[in-house]
Design an enzyme around this catalytic site. Structure first.
Site, PDB file in Angstrom:
ATOM      1  CE  LYS A 212      38.452  43.064  41.633  1.00  0.00           C
ATOM      2  NZ  LYS A 212      39.233  42.079  40.863  1.00  0.00           N
ATOM      3  CB  CYS A 266      43.073  42.905  43.715  1.00  0.00           C
ATOM      4  SG  CYS A 266      42.538  43.757  42.214  1.00  0.00           S
TER       5      CYS A 266
END
Length: 417
Positions: A212, A266
């Site tokens: 991720k 993110c």
């Protein structure tokens, strides 16, 4: 299954609604009374295409409700009710130390401890530093409830969706499910296969955590190259988007587009989690972060120069966009806000336009009024609404087009692309 989703934000609420649509009984838990009240009225408390209708139908079906969480036992949720918990909580980065703040995750975990009776599956979806599934979830629970050791399954499954297209991507994108044990992984895979049409990939928790971070750090480095290239082209008097267009005709080149910086929870945050794990081995990631963090101030300098060049004693600047990406109301880590704040600090008179918000900390102005009253226009977010600005509206006005919004229009004097 009976599933509790902890955190009803940009990813948690869509996850809760998608799970309910798939047939699960879902309770959302949040510390914000307004978010809980919205769900229990069959509404979403933020803008996301299709989400309001999905929440309404999920609530009407009787499979989705929300309760208020916090330090105390969540209201109306009895011990042992949930078979699975999904943690979807913010993990911001400290902008001074560049380390993750896991306070929200740990607080969410702490609030669940009284509800656990053993046998549950606990899923961490929040993008987190390496090892968080072990240190910030399992160890926190077992420190308080040692008798649960070995009797709860822990999984990390990072969200893979983007605001503006969350519902589609949440269902159709491939997903990683990494457990602390093989048994936990198998349970997590089964849960995600109940609603995912993409491939659900089994791996370890450590692999899922790093993948991720790698996905978003890769994007950050690529954007940094484009943003740095825009500075070079401005110095050389060349159009960066034309340069990129021509370079991308090479079959093995795919340069991204520059912007006002990098935003969102993110991409602007996750690279620091890798740096946190190996600071001496990540000079490229750290440099990319510095390049992207510096871009808003550079854009602000271009606007100040354009404003000064107008010769006006008190030039007015129309700042188009606050959200970090087009066509959403998400302001998290938005470079657009950094530009606007820098211009305000410099004393410019601003007309701030954000069609996806009704209020903000500064007054908001309708698009056409803002452009009409402006001496300089700066584009910060490429909202679709801005592209419908009538031809001629920009005539004679310097445009600092940081996101390439008005490429091809003949009615704007471009200062920078």
């Amino acid at each position: 299954m009976r599933i509790a989703v902890v955190g009803l934000g940009y990813m948690g609420l869509p996850m809760a609604a998608v799970l309910a649509r798939a047939g699960h009984q879902v309770v959302g838990i949040d510390i914000r009374p307004a978010a809980v009240a919205a769900v229990n009225a069959g509404q979403a408390d933020f803008s996301e295409p299709g989400l309001n209708d999905l929440v309404a139908s999920a609530h009407a079906s009787g499979r989705l409700r929300a309760v208020l969480g916090g330090a105390a036992l969540p209201q109306n949720l009895e011990k042992g009710w949930a078979e699975a918990y999904v943690l979807s909580l913010p993990t911001p980065v400290d902008h001074v130390t560049h380390t993750a703040d896991m306070g929200a995750v740990r607080a969410g975990v702490q609030s669940l401890i009284p509800l656990l009776q053993g046998g549950e599956l606990i899923v961490l979806e929040s993008t987190s530093p390496l090892g968080a599934t072990e240190t910030d979830v399992r160890q926190v629970i077992e420190a308080a409830r040692p008798e649960l050791g070995g009797n709860i399954d822990y999984v990390f499954c990072p969200e893979r969706a983007i605001p503006g297209n969350t519902l589609h991507e949440m269902v159709h994108n491939d997903r990683l499910v990494g457990g602390l044990t093989e048994a936990a992984t198998a349970r997590g895979v089964a849960l995600y296969q109940s609603f995912c049409q993409g491939t659900v990939l089994a791996c370890s928790a450590g692999e899922a955590e790093l993948v991720k971070l790698v996905e978003n750090a890769s994007r950050d480095v690529q954007i940094a190259f484009a943003n740095e290239l825009s500075l070079v082209c401005q110095t050389l008097g060349l159009n960066v988007r034309r340069i990129i267009e021509l370079a991308n005709r090479h079959p093995r080149v795919n340069i991204l587009q520059p912007a006002a910086g990098v935003g969102g929870h993110c991409i602007a945050v996750d690279p620091w989690f890798i740096v946190q794990a190996a600071p001496a081995l990540t000079p490229l990631l750290q440099t990319a972060r510095r390049v992207n963090d510096a871009k808003p101030q550079w854009v602000a300098q271009q606007v100040l120069a354009a404003a000064k060049a107008t010769g006006q004693a008190k030039p007015v600047v129309a700042a188009l966009g606050l959200a970090y990406k087009p066509d959403v109301d998400d302001l998290r880590e938005s470079p657009s806000i950094a530009v606007v704040e820098a211009l305000a600090k410099a004393g410019l008179e601003l007309r701030v336009v954000e069609p996806h918000l009704s209020t903000w900390t500064m007054p908001l102005t309708p698009l056409e009024q803002a452009v009409r009253e402006a001496d300089v226009v700066v584009t910060l977010t490429a909202h679709s609404a801005f592209k419908r600005l009538p031809e001629g509206a920009l005539a004679g006005k310097p445009v600092v087009d940081a996101v390439g919004l008005f490429a091809g229009r003949a009615d704007a004097l471009r200062v920078v692309m």
